[in-house]
Motif scaffolding. Structure first.
Motif, mmCIF file in Angstrom:
data_model
loop_
_atom_site.group_PDB
_atom_site.id
_atom_site.type_symbol
_atom_site.label_atom_id
_atom_site.label_comp_id
_atom_site.label_asym_id
_atom_site.label_seq_id
_atom_site.Cartn_x
_atom_site.Cartn_y
_atom_site.Cartn_z
ATOM 1 N N LEU A 232 0.825 -1.207 0.000
ATOM 2 C CA LEU A 232 0.000 0.000 0.000
ATOM 3 C C LEU A 232 0.859 1.257 0.000
ATOM 4 O O LEU A 232 0.537 2.249 -0.670
ATOM 5 C CB LEU A 232 -0.944 -0.009 1.206
ATOM 6 N N ARG A 233 1.958 1.225 0.721
ATOM 7 C CA ARG A 233 2.874 2.381 0.715
ATOM 8 C C ARG A 233 3.421 2.629 -0.691
ATOM 9 O O ARG A 233 3.494 3.775 -1.156
ATOM 10 C CB ARG A 233 4.043 2.144 1.685
ATOM 11 N N GLU A 234 3.817 1.547 -1.347
ATOM 12 C CA GLU A 234 4.320 1.672 -2.718
ATOM 13 C C GLU A 234 3.264 2.273 -3.641
ATOM 14 O O GLU A 234 3.559 3.146 -4.471
ATOM 15 C CB GLU A 234 4.718 0.293 -3.254
ATOM 16 N N ILE A 235 2.049 1.797 -3.497
ATOM 17 C CA ILE A 235 0.953 2.267 -4.347
ATOM 18 C C ILE A 235 0.698 3.751 -4.107
ATOM 19 O O ILE A 235 0.545 4.545 -5.050
ATOM 20 C CB ILE A 235 -0.317 1.436 -4.082
ATOM 21 N N LEU A 236 0.631 4.144 -2.842
ATOM 22 C CA LEU A 236 0.356 5.543 -2.509
ATOM 23 C C LEU A 236 1.489 6.455 -2.979
ATOM 24 O O LEU A 236 1.246 7.562 -3.479
ATOM 25 C CB LEU A 236 0.133 5.682 -1.000
ATOM 26 N N HIS A 237 2.726 5.991 -2.846
ATOM 27 C CA HIS A 237 3.862 6.784 -3.330
ATOM 28 C C HIS A 237 3.809 6.914 -4.852
ATOM 29 O O HIS A 237 4.088 7.991 -5.409
ATOM 30 C CB HIS A 237 5.182 6.143 -2.892
ATOM 31 N N PHE A 238 3.420 5.835 -5.515
ATOM 32 C CA PHE A 238 3.257 5.858 -6.970
ATOM 33 C C PHE A 238 2.184 6.872 -7.366
ATOM 34 O O PHE A 238 2.366 7.659 -8.311
ATOM 35 C CB PHE A 238 2.894 4.455 -7.462
ATOM 36 N N CYS A 239 1.053 6.866 -6.655
ATOM 37 C CA CYS A 239 -0.023 7.824 -6.955
ATOM 38 C C CYS A 239 0.440 9.259 -6.723
ATOM 39 O O CYS A 239 0.059 10.176 -7.470
ATOM 40 C CB CYS A 239 -1.257 7.522 -6.103
ATOM 41 N N TYR A 240 1.273 9.452 -5.711
ATOM 42 C CA TYR A 240 1.832 10.786 -5.448
ATOM 43 C C TYR A 240 2.734 11.217 -6.602
ATOM 44 O O TYR A 240 2.630 12.342 -7.116
ATOM 45 C CB TYR A 240 2.606 10.758 -4.133
ATOM 46 N N GLN A 241 3.598 10.315 -7.049
ATOM 47 C CA GLN A 241 4.524 10.639 -8.144
ATOM 48 C C GLN A 241 3.781 10.913 -9.448
ATOM 49 O O GLN A 241 4.156 11.816 -10.207
ATOM 50 C CB GLN A 241 5.506 9.476 -8.358
ATOM 51 N N GLU A 242 2.728 10.149 -9.705
ATOM 52 C CA GLU A 242 2.024 10.244 -10.990
ATOM 53 C C GLU A 242 0.791 11.141 -10.934
ATOM 54 O O GLU A 242 0.086 11.288 -11.933
ATOM 55 C CB GLU A 242 1.611 8.833 -11.447
ATOM 56 N N ASN A 243 0.517 11.720 -9.756
ATOM 57 C CA ASN A 243 -0.618 12.634 -9.584
ATOM 58 C C ASN A 243 -1.953 11.943 -9.912
ATOM 59 O O ASN A 243 -2.775 12.445 -10.680
ATOM 60 C CB ASN A 243 -0.442 13.888 -10.450
ATOM 61 N N LEU A 244 -2.165 10.761 -9.307
ATOM 62 C CA LEU A 244 -3.373 9.971 -9.539
ATOM 63 C C LEU A 244 -4.274 9.985 -8.307
ATOM 64 O O LEU A 244 -3.797 9.950 -7.169
ATOM 65 C CB LEU A 244 -3.015 8.514 -9.852
ATOM 66 N N VAL A 245 -5.579 10.013 -8.532
ATOM 67 C CA VAL A 245 -6.538 9.734 -7.471
ATOM 68 C C VAL A 245 -6.521 8.228 -7.212
ATOM 69 O O VAL A 245 -6.525 7.441 -8.159
ATOM 70 C CB VAL A 245 -7.967 10.146 -7.882
ATOM 71 N N LEU A 246 -6.497 7.821 -5.943
ATOM 72 C CA LEU A 246 -6.577 6.399 -5.614
ATOM 73 C C LEU A 246 -8.003 6.075 -5.178
ATOM 74 O O LEU A 246 -8.551 6.711 -4.270
ATOM 75 C CB LEU A 246 -5.604 6.037 -4.495
ATOM 76 N N LEU A 247 -8.618 5.093 -5.854
ATOM 77 C CA LEU A 247 -9.946 4.616 -5.492
ATOM 78 C C LEU A 247 -9.777 3.291 -4.749
ATOM 79 O O LEU A 247 -9.370 2.290 -5.346
ATOM 80 C CB LEU A 247 -10.816 4.423 -6.741
ATOM 81 N N GLY A 248 -10.046 3.306 -3.453
ATOM 82 C CA GLY A 248 -9.835 2.133 -2.613
ATOM 83 C C GLY A 248 -11.130 1.376 -2.383
ATOM 84 O O GLY A 248 -11.959 1.770 -1.545
ATOM 85 N N ASP A 249 -11.329 0.292 -3.134
ATOM 86 C CA ASP A 249 -12.493 -0.579 -2.985
ATOM 87 C C ASP A 249 -12.172 -1.540 -1.846
ATOM 88 O O ASP A 249 -11.442 -2.513 -2.014
ATOM 89 C CB ASP A 249 -12.729 -1.316 -4.310
ATOM 90 N N GLU A 250 -12.743 -1.259 -0.666
ATOM 91 C CA GLU A 250 -12.410 -2.010 0.545
ATOM 92 C C GLU A 250 -13.642 -2.695 1.137
ATOM 93 O O GLU A 250 -13.763 -2.870 2.349
ATOM 94 C CB GLU A 250 -11.768 -1.063 1.567
ATOM 95 N N VAL A 251 -14.531 -3.132 0.245
ATOM 96 C CA VAL A 251 -15.818 -3.656 0.706
ATOM 97 C C VAL A 251 -15.696 -5.020 1.405
ATOM 98 O O VAL A 251 -16.605 -5.418 2.133
ATOM 99 C CB VAL A 251 -16.836 -3.746 -0.455
ATOM 100 N N TYR A 252 -14.568 -5.719 1.205
ATOM 101 C CA TYR A 252 -14.400 -7.046 1.822
ATOM 102 C C TYR A 252 -13.495 -6.991 3.050
ATOM 103 O O TYR A 252 -12.916 -8.004 3.449
ATOM 104 C CB TYR A 252 -13.819 -8.023 0.795
ATOM 105 N N GLN A 253 -13.385 -5.831 3.676
ATOM 106 C CA GLN A 253 -12.406 -5.685 4.758
ATOM 107 C C GLN A 253 -12.694 -6.577 5.959
ATOM 108 O O GLN A 253 -11.790 -6.868 6.749
ATOM 109 C CB GLN A 253 -12.287 -4.227 5.190
#
Length: 481
Positions: A232-253
């Motif tokens: 998750l840290r890698e993903i969030l850092h990637f979204c920061y670098q690429e200026n992406l909105v992250l959509l977190g589908d967490e319905v099965y938590q």
């Protein structure tokens, strides 16, 4: 005569592009067979109550009282409903203006949104703002609203995991955007490699596509994997670098069947990363009453929470939500009950814990039974279902079966799943409906059939599969990953 507006050839082309395999060809054929009298086991959709899961008692008691508030005036109400259910019903009715038959705020009742915010703070350890939480008619409606807000045209791309839940491909098609796939690696237990993400973005940009958002499904649907904190840290850092909105589908938590990788929310990891990432990455998180040990799919209750979304953008999202006036009110109460269930010392606490724990423990056993069952079959390999509600086995189809599928005008895994349906009554979804690598074939089935029925179902599958492989394999080998 010129084509009329609702003749097929005149329809919105985006509507025609929409495909949703979960209710596609296999489901329609299963429905036909059921009408003809064949017993069908609908494992094509995560619909727990339809497969025998009993509803939790306490939330149904509370909502029953809210639906029929005159019962609260009956002097004998305490003979039929526990005191904490009566108190809770009064608590939610006091939030409404006119009871469950009246519209609420378009974001949902403020009191329930406050309960959701408190739940998020308890879960993550960071405060949550009820003004940034919208209650929705199931998580799917929230996903569609946010995608509609992000996608401006076909040159806008959304990064989506493959295999993916086809809500995403369907909604992106409907709103005229472009799906940008990133492949999960089956041999690494459906793991995610950030280098693959970068490659997917680069390829999309080379085609003139502006990648604007990334979807994660955690735990995975259909793949069942749980993302680690490091991932998750890698993903969030990637979204920061690429200026992406992250959509977190967490319905099965709530649906976790192993202890090595417990669920951790994207929001918790984001907040823990600190500035500038925690202040810059835009995150939308989704949850629902349809999954977990609740399984209240038909109630259509969900929410999304917005993080780092500017006030003017929030106002636009609110404006569009207002077009539908109000999310359905009983579902809002179900959501309040999910995030604020009975507590130790409450009259209904022990029964609530006994029921919910029993469901989760049974699902854990069923996940293992199904994985082991698939792995005992000829030419079938299946990763363990770490979370969610599904198994996604790979079916190594022999070349003769692939040729037979082509002769029948079918995609190979559709051909296999149709044969399975006709022979056993087991209704599944072919892997091609979720996306998969070229030349590799899967099916998705829920782990939801009753635990006592699972051995018979897996025996039926094994018998069919062995006969299918015997018929088509010969000496030609089979398709490998």
């Amino acid at each position: 005569m010129a084509p009329r507006a609702l003749d097929y050839e005149s329809l919105n082309e985006n509507v025609k592009k929409v495909q949703y395999a979960v209710r596609g060809e296999l489901y329609l054929r299963a429905s036909e067979l059921q009408k003809e009298g064949k017993k069908i086991i609908f494992t094509n959709v995560g619909n727990p109550h339809a497969l025998g899961q009993k509803p939790l008692t306490f939330p149904r008691q509370v909502v029953a009282l809210c639906q029929a508030p005159f019962l609260l005036d009956d002097p004998n109400v305490g003979l039929f409903f526990p005191a904490d259910a009566i108190s809770k019903a009064k608590h939610y009715l006091a939030m409404t203006i006119g009871g469950l038959g009246a519209y609420t705020d378009s974001r949902g009742m403020p009191g329930v949104r406050k309960e959701v915010a408190d739940f998020i703070e308890r879960r993550d350890g960071y405060p949550s703002d009820p003004e940034l939480i919208f209650l929705t008619d199931g998580a799917s409606k929230g996903v569609m609203q946010i995608l509609n807000t992000i996608i401006r045209g076909e040159s806008d791309g959304i990064l989506v995991p493959v295999p993916q839940y086809p809500l995403y491909s369907a909604a992106i098609s409907l709103f005229g955007g472009s799906l940008v796939p990133y492949f999960l690696e089956e041999t690494a237990n459906w793991g995610l490699d950030v280098n693959d993400l970068r490659q997917s973005v680069a390829q999309a940009r080379s085609k003139g596509i502006t990648v604007r958002a990334m979807v994660i499904i955690n735990p995975g649907n259909p793949t069942g994997q749980c993302l680690s904190e490091a991932n998750l840290r890698e993903i969030l850092h990637f979204c920061y670098q690429e200026n992406l909105v992250l959509l977190g589908d967490e319905v099965y938590q709530q649906n976790i069947y192993q202890d090595e990788r417990p669920f951790i929310s994207a929001r918790k990891v984001l907040m823990g990363m600190g500035p500038p990432v925690s202040k810059e990455v835009q995150l939308i998180s989704f949850h629902t009453v349809s999954k977990g040990y609740w399984g209240e799919c038909g109630q259509r209750g969900g929410y999304f929470e917005m993080t780092n979304i500017p006030p003017k953008a929030v106002d636009e999202i609110y404006k569009v939500a207002s077009v539908s006036l109000s999310p359905n009110v009983p579902a809002q109460i179900f959501m309040g009950l999910m995030v604020n269930p009975p507590k130790p010392g409450d009259i209904s606490y022990e029964q609530f814990i006994r029921e919910s724990k029993g469901i989760l423990e049974s699902l854990r056993r069923r996940a293992r039974m199904m994985t082991d069952g698939f792995n005992s079959c000829r030419n079938v390999i299946c990763n363990f279902t770490e979370g969610a509600m599904y198994s996604f086995p790979q079916i190594r189809l022999p070349p003769k079966a692939i040729d037979a599928a082509k002769m029948a005008g079918k995609v190979p895994d559709v051909f296999y799943c149709l044969k399975l349906l006709e022979a056993t009554g087991i209704s599944t979804v072919p892997g091609s409906g979720f996306g998969q690598k070229e030349g590799v074939f899967h099916l998705r089935t829920t782990i939801l059939p009753a635990e006592e029925d699972m051995p018979e179902i897996m025996d039926s599958f094994k018998k069919f599969n062995d006969e299918f492989m015997e018929q088509y394999e010969g000496h030609g080998g089979y398709s490998r990953l």
